[in-house]
Design a protein around this motif. Structure first.
Motif, PDB file in Angstrom:
ATOM      1  N   PHE A  66      10.156 -10.763 -17.752  1.00 13.46           N
ATOM      2  CA  PHE A  66      10.475 -11.913 -16.904  1.00 13.46           C
ATOM      3  C   PHE A  66      11.371 -11.535 -15.727  1.00 13.46           C
ATOM      4  O   PHE A  66      11.091 -11.908 -14.579  1.00 13.46           O
ATOM      5  N   GLN A  71       9.481 -11.775 -11.940  1.00 16.17           N
ATOM      6  CA  GLN A  71      10.343 -12.261 -10.857  1.00 16.17           C
ATOM      7  C   GLN A  71      10.041 -11.536  -9.555  1.00 16.17           C
ATOM      8  O   GLN A  71       9.812 -12.158  -8.507  1.00 16.17           O
ATOM      9  N   SER A 151      10.965 -17.274 -13.466  1.00 16.31           N
ATOM     10  CA  SER A 151      10.920 -16.041 -14.259  1.00 16.31           C
ATOM     11  C   SER A 151      12.308 -15.438 -14.399  1.00 16.31           C
ATOM     12  O   SER A 151      12.665 -14.922 -15.471  1.00 16.31           O
TER      13      SER A 151
END
Length: 310
Positions: A66, A71, A151
Protein backbone atom coordinates in the motif's frame (compact mmCIF):
# COMPACT_ATOMS: atom_id res chain seq x y z
CA UNK A 1 4.31 14.21 21.33
CA UNK A 2 7.65 15.36 22.63
CA UNK A 3 9.35 18.46 21.21
CA UNK A 4 11.98 16.23 19.62
CA UNK A 5 9.35 14.14 17.82
CA UNK A 6 7.54 17.26 16.63
CA UNK A 7 10.82 18.44 15.12
CA UNK A 8 11.29 15.06 13.44
CA UNK A 9 7.76 15.30 11.99
CA UNK A 10 8.66 18.75 10.64
CA UNK A 11 11.80 17.31 8.99
CA UNK A 12 9.65 14.65 7.30
CA UNK A 13 7.25 17.31 5.98
CA UNK A 14 10.13 19.31 4.48
CA UNK A 15 11.71 16.24 2.88
CA UNK A 16 8.42 15.02 1.44
CA UNK A 17 7.41 18.48 0.22
CA UNK A 18 10.65 18.79 -1.74
CA UNK A 19 10.20 15.24 -3.01
CA UNK A 20 7.53 16.37 -5.49
CA UNK A 21 10.15 18.44 -7.32
CA UNK A 22 12.43 15.40 -7.41
CA UNK A 23 9.59 13.31 -8.84
CA UNK A 24 8.95 15.91 -11.52
CA UNK A 25 12.62 15.72 -12.56
CA UNK A 26 12.53 11.93 -12.55
CA UNK A 27 9.42 11.81 -14.72
CA UNK A 28 11.20 14.00 -17.25
CA UNK A 29 13.39 10.97 -18.11
CA UNK A 30 11.71 7.78 -16.90
CA UNK A 31 8.19 6.39 -17.50
CA UNK A 32 6.11 6.69 -14.29
CA UNK A 33 5.65 3.02 -13.38
CA UNK A 34 9.26 2.26 -14.21
CA UNK A 35 10.40 5.17 -12.02
CA UNK A 36 8.21 3.92 -9.15
CA UNK A 37 9.91 0.53 -9.30
CA UNK A 38 13.36 2.01 -9.76
CA UNK A 39 12.89 4.14 -6.64
CA UNK A 40 12.92 1.01 -4.47
CA UNK A 41 15.08 -1.24 -6.64
CA UNK A 42 18.14 0.93 -5.98
CA UNK A 43 17.70 0.18 -2.26
CA UNK A 44 17.79 -3.62 -2.60
CA UNK A 45 21.61 -3.97 -2.26
CA UNK A 46 21.38 -2.25 1.14
CA UNK A 47 19.27 -5.16 2.44
CA UNK A 48 22.34 -7.39 2.37
CA UNK A 49 23.55 -5.49 5.42
CA UNK A 50 20.20 -4.94 7.17
CA UNK A 51 18.48 -7.74 9.13
CA UNK A 52 14.83 -8.41 8.38
CA UNK A 53 12.58 -6.55 10.83
CA UNK A 54 10.99 -8.74 13.48
CA UNK A 55 7.40 -8.14 12.38
CA UNK A 56 4.75 -10.46 10.91
CA UNK A 57 5.12 -10.92 7.17
CA UNK A 58 1.53 -9.80 6.53
CA UNK A 59 2.23 -6.32 7.88
CA UNK A 60 5.60 -6.05 6.11
CA UNK A 61 4.05 -7.05 2.77
CA UNK A 62 0.97 -4.92 3.42
CA UNK A 63 3.08 -1.86 4.14
CA UNK A 64 5.14 -2.52 1.02
CA UNK A 65 2.02 -3.02 -1.11
CA UNK A 66 0.00 0.00 0.00
CA UNK A 67 2.65 2.53 1.01
CA UNK A 68 5.46 1.51 -1.32
CA UNK A 69 3.67 0.19 -4.41
CA UNK A 70 0.14 1.49 -4.90
CA UNK A 71 0.67 4.96 -3.41
CA UNK A 72 3.54 5.84 -5.71
CA UNK A 73 2.11 4.05 -8.74
CA UNK A 74 -1.02 6.20 -8.55
CA UNK A 75 0.93 9.38 -7.75
CA UNK A 76 3.52 8.97 -10.51
CA UNK A 77 0.89 8.17 -13.13
CA UNK A 78 -1.24 11.16 -12.06
CA UNK A 79 1.72 13.55 -12.30
CA UNK A 80 2.72 12.08 -15.64
CA UNK A 81 -0.73 12.73 -17.17
CA UNK A 82 -1.05 16.31 -15.98
CA UNK A 83 -1.38 16.62 -12.20
CA UNK A 84 0.48 19.83 -11.25
CA UNK A 85 3.32 19.27 -8.78
CA UNK A 86 2.08 21.70 -6.13
CA UNK A 87 -1.53 20.48 -6.33
CA UNK A 88 -0.37 16.86 -6.11
CA UNK A 89 1.39 17.67 -2.83
CA UNK A 90 -1.92 19.00 -1.49
CA UNK A 91 -4.33 16.32 -2.69
CA UNK A 92 -1.98 13.60 -1.47
CA UNK A 93 -2.62 14.85 2.08
CA UNK A 94 -6.13 13.44 1.87
CA UNK A 95 -4.33 10.48 3.44
CA UNK A 96 -4.75 12.23 6.82
CA UNK A 97 -8.58 12.04 7.02
CA UNK A 98 -8.44 8.63 5.36
CA UNK A 99 -6.06 7.52 8.13
CA UNK A 100 -8.32 8.85 10.87
CA UNK A 101 -11.40 7.14 9.39
CA UNK A 102 -9.64 3.84 8.77
CA UNK A 103 -8.09 3.98 12.24
CA UNK A 104 -11.59 4.27 13.69
CA UNK A 105 -13.04 1.50 11.52
CA UNK A 106 -10.19 -1.00 11.65
CA UNK A 107 -8.23 -0.15 14.79
CA UNK A 108 -11.18 1.04 16.89
CA UNK A 109 -9.58 4.44 17.50
CA UNK A 110 -12.15 6.92 18.80
CA UNK A 111 -13.34 9.81 16.59
CA UNK A 112 -14.74 12.90 18.30
CA UNK A 113 -17.51 15.12 16.85
CA UNK A 114 -14.88 17.81 16.23
CA UNK A 115 -12.89 15.37 14.13
CA UNK A 116 -15.99 14.45 12.12
CA UNK A 117 -16.63 18.14 11.35
CA UNK A 118 -13.01 18.54 10.25
CA UNK A 119 -13.15 15.51 7.99
CA UNK A 120 -16.35 16.78 6.34
CA UNK A 121 -14.72 20.17 5.76
CA UNK A 122 -11.72 18.49 4.16
CA UNK A 123 -14.00 16.45 1.88
CA UNK A 124 -15.86 19.61 0.82
CA UNK A 125 -12.55 21.29 0.02
CA UNK A 126 -11.48 18.30 -2.09
CA UNK A 127 -14.83 18.38 -3.92
CA UNK A 128 -14.31 22.08 -4.66
CA UNK A 129 -10.88 21.36 -6.14
CA UNK A 130 -12.35 18.47 -8.12
CA UNK A 131 -15.13 20.67 -9.48
CA UNK A 132 -12.64 23.31 -10.58
CA UNK A 133 -10.32 20.76 -12.16
CA UNK A 134 -13.29 19.22 -14.01
CA UNK A 135 -13.91 22.56 -15.74
CA UNK A 136 -10.56 22.16 -17.51
CA UNK A 137 -11.12 18.44 -18.22
CA UNK A 138 -8.31 17.37 -15.85
CA UNK A 139 -10.31 15.65 -13.13
CA UNK A 140 -8.80 12.22 -13.81
CA UNK A 141 -5.30 13.07 -12.48
CA UNK A 142 -6.83 14.31 -9.24
CA UNK A 143 -8.91 11.15 -8.78
CA UNK A 144 -5.83 9.00 -9.38
CA UNK A 145 -3.92 11.08 -6.82
CA UNK A 146 -6.73 10.47 -4.31
CA UNK A 147 -6.31 6.73 -4.88
CA UNK A 148 -2.66 7.18 -3.95
CA UNK A 149 -3.66 9.05 -0.78
CA UNK A 150 -6.02 6.23 0.21
CA UNK A 151 -3.23 3.70 -0.34
CA UNK A 152 -0.95 5.79 1.86
CA UNK A 153 -3.56 5.68 4.64
CA UNK A 154 -3.76 1.88 4.41
CA UNK A 155 0.03 1.76 4.58
CA UNK A 156 -0.05 3.91 7.72
CA UNK A 157 -2.25 1.36 9.44
CA UNK A 158 -0.02 -1.53 8.35
CA UNK A 159 3.08 0.19 9.74
CA UNK A 160 1.26 0.89 12.99
CA UNK A 161 0.16 -2.74 13.30
CA UNK A 162 3.69 -3.92 12.47
CA UNK A 163 5.08 -1.94 15.44
CA UNK A 164 8.62 -2.67 14.31
CA UNK A 165 11.35 -2.59 17.01
CA UNK A 166 13.57 -0.84 14.45
CA UNK A 167 11.35 1.23 12.10
CA UNK A 168 14.24 2.01 9.74
CA UNK A 169 14.66 -1.71 9.04
CA UNK A 170 10.94 -1.93 8.19
CA UNK A 171 11.22 1.06 5.86
CA UNK A 172 14.16 -0.48 4.01
CA UNK A 173 12.67 -3.96 3.78
CA UNK A 174 9.48 -2.84 2.05
CA UNK A 175 11.80 -2.32 -0.94
CA UNK A 176 11.37 -6.04 -1.68
CA UNK A 177 7.72 -5.48 -2.66
CA UNK A 178 7.40 -2.68 -5.29
CA UNK A 179 10.09 -3.46 -7.93
CA UNK A 180 8.73 -6.71 -9.39
CA UNK A 181 5.06 -5.64 -9.83
CA UNK A 182 6.09 -2.14 -10.94
CA UNK A 183 8.52 -3.36 -13.58
CA UNK A 184 6.00 -5.94 -14.80
CA UNK A 185 3.24 -3.33 -15.11
CA UNK A 186 5.66 -0.93 -16.78
CA UNK A 187 6.63 -3.53 -19.36
CA UNK A 188 2.96 -4.23 -20.16
CA UNK A 189 1.67 -0.64 -20.11
CA UNK A 190 4.64 1.55 -21.01
CA UNK A 191 6.60 -1.01 -23.02
CA UNK A 192 10.04 -2.47 -22.29
CA UNK A 193 11.55 -0.42 -25.12
CA UNK A 194 10.64 2.87 -23.45
CA UNK A 195 12.06 1.67 -20.13
CA UNK A 196 15.46 0.62 -21.40
CA UNK A 197 15.73 3.56 -23.76
CA UNK A 198 15.26 5.87 -20.77
CA UNK A 199 18.07 4.05 -18.94
CA UNK A 200 20.39 3.98 -21.96
CA UNK A 201 20.04 7.72 -22.63
CA UNK A 202 20.12 8.90 -19.02
CA UNK A 203 23.61 10.45 -19.36
CA UNK A 204 23.01 12.02 -22.78
CA UNK A 205 21.26 15.21 -21.70
CA UNK A 206 20.80 17.56 -18.73
CA UNK A 207 17.32 16.06 -18.29
CA UNK A 208 18.90 12.70 -17.51
CA UNK A 209 21.23 14.18 -14.92
CA UNK A 210 18.31 15.96 -13.26
CA UNK A 211 16.47 12.64 -13.24
CA UNK A 212 19.41 10.93 -11.50
CA UNK A 213 19.45 13.67 -8.88
CA UNK A 214 15.70 13.32 -8.44
CA UNK A 215 16.00 9.55 -8.09
CA UNK A 216 18.74 9.93 -5.47
CA UNK A 217 16.61 12.40 -3.52
CA UNK A 218 13.45 10.31 -3.59
CA UNK A 219 15.26 7.07 -2.71
CA UNK A 220 17.68 8.28 -0.04
CA UNK A 221 16.17 11.40 1.52
CA UNK A 222 12.45 10.89 1.01
CA UNK A 223 12.35 7.11 1.46
CA UNK A 224 15.13 6.11 3.85
CA UNK A 225 15.17 9.22 6.05
CA UNK A 226 11.65 10.60 5.55
CA UNK A 227 9.73 7.34 5.55
CA UNK A 228 11.98 5.91 8.26
CA UNK A 229 11.18 8.80 10.59
CA UNK A 230 7.49 8.63 9.68
CA UNK A 231 7.33 4.90 10.42
CA UNK A 232 9.00 5.57 13.77
CA UNK A 233 6.41 8.18 14.70
CA UNK A 234 3.50 6.06 13.47
CA UNK A 235 4.65 3.21 15.69
CA UNK A 236 5.14 5.49 18.69
CA UNK A 237 1.86 7.45 18.63
CA UNK A 238 -1.77 6.97 17.53
CA UNK A 239 -2.29 7.41 13.79
CA UNK A 240 -4.64 10.35 14.35
CA UNK A 241 -1.92 12.22 16.27
CA UNK A 242 0.84 11.80 13.67
CA UNK A 243 -1.18 12.24 10.46
CA UNK A 244 -1.78 16.03 10.85
CA UNK A 245 1.92 16.78 10.36
CA UNK A 246 1.59 15.73 6.73
CA UNK A 247 -0.40 18.96 6.31
CA UNK A 248 2.90 20.82 6.15
CA UNK A 249 3.88 18.87 3.03
CA UNK A 250 1.69 20.88 0.60
CA UNK A 251 3.01 24.14 2.07
CA UNK A 252 6.52 23.06 1.09
CA UNK A 253 5.23 21.51 -2.15
CA UNK A 254 3.39 24.62 -3.35
CA UNK A 255 6.30 26.88 -2.39
CA UNK A 256 8.99 24.81 -4.11
CA UNK A 257 6.80 24.27 -7.21
CA UNK A 258 6.33 28.03 -7.45
CA UNK A 259 10.02 28.86 -6.88
CA UNK A 260 11.56 26.05 -8.96
CA UNK A 261 8.96 25.19 -11.61
CA UNK A 262 7.10 28.49 -11.84
CA UNK A 263 3.68 26.90 -11.20
CA UNK A 264 0.94 29.44 -10.45
CA UNK A 265 -1.96 27.80 -8.57
CA UNK A 266 -5.47 29.13 -9.25
CA UNK A 267 -7.03 31.21 -6.43
CA UNK A 268 -9.95 28.78 -6.22
CA UNK A 269 -7.53 25.89 -5.67
CA UNK A 270 -5.62 27.86 -3.03
CA UNK A 271 -8.84 28.74 -1.20
CA UNK A 272 -10.16 25.19 -1.35
CA UNK A 273 -6.72 23.94 -0.35
CA UNK A 274 -6.81 26.11 2.76
CA UNK A 275 -10.20 24.57 3.60
CA UNK A 276 -8.73 21.10 3.13
CA UNK A 277 -5.73 21.83 5.35
CA UNK A 278 -7.90 23.43 8.02
CA UNK A 279 -10.41 20.59 7.87
CA UNK A 280 -7.77 17.89 8.13
CA UNK A 281 -6.08 19.73 10.98
CA UNK A 282 -9.41 19.99 12.80
CA UNK A 283 -10.25 16.40 11.96
CA UNK A 284 -6.98 15.18 13.40
CA UNK A 285 -7.27 16.96 16.74
CA UNK A 286 -7.46 14.53 19.61
CA UNK A 287 -9.24 16.19 22.51
CA UNK A 288 -8.64 14.86 25.97
CA UNK A 289 -10.53 15.58 29.13
CA UNK A 290 -8.74 16.39 32.33
CA UNK A 291 -9.63 13.98 35.08
CA UNK A 292 -10.79 15.98 38.09
CA UNK A 293 -8.59 15.42 41.10
CA UNK A 294 -10.42 14.48 44.32
CA UNK A 295 -10.52 17.27 46.82
CA UNK A 296 -8.71 16.63 50.11
CA UNK A 297 -10.53 18.02 53.08
CA UNK A 298 -8.27 19.91 55.51
CA UNK A 299 -7.87 18.38 58.90
CA UNK A 300 -9.52 20.28 61.75
CA UNK A 301 -7.26 22.40 63.88
CA UNK A 302 -5.84 20.59 66.85
CA UNK A 303 -6.59 17.14 65.43
CA UNK A 304 -4.12 14.52 66.49
CA UNK A 305 -2.20 12.69 63.76
CA UNK A 306 -3.27 9.12 62.92
CA UNK A 307 -1.71 6.38 64.98
CA UNK A 308 0.89 4.21 63.30
CA UNK A 309 1.25 0.53 63.94
CA UNK A 310 4.47 -0.24 65.69
Amino acid sequence: MTSRDRLLALVVAVLWGGNFIALDYGLGQFPPLFLAGLRFAVLLPVLLFVPRPKVPWRWLLGYGLFFGTLQFAFLFVAMNIGMPTGLASLVQQASAPFTVLLGALLLRERITPVQIVGILAAVLGMLAIGWHRAQSASLLPMLITLCGAFSWALGNLCSRKANAPNPLHLTLWIAIVPPLPMFALSAMVEGPTADWQAVATVFDSPTGWYAIGGLAYTSLLATIIGSGLWTTLMGRYPASLVAPYSLLVPVVGFTTAWLVLGEQPHPIELTAGAVVVGGVLLGSIKLTRRTPQPEIEPEPAGASPPLRAS
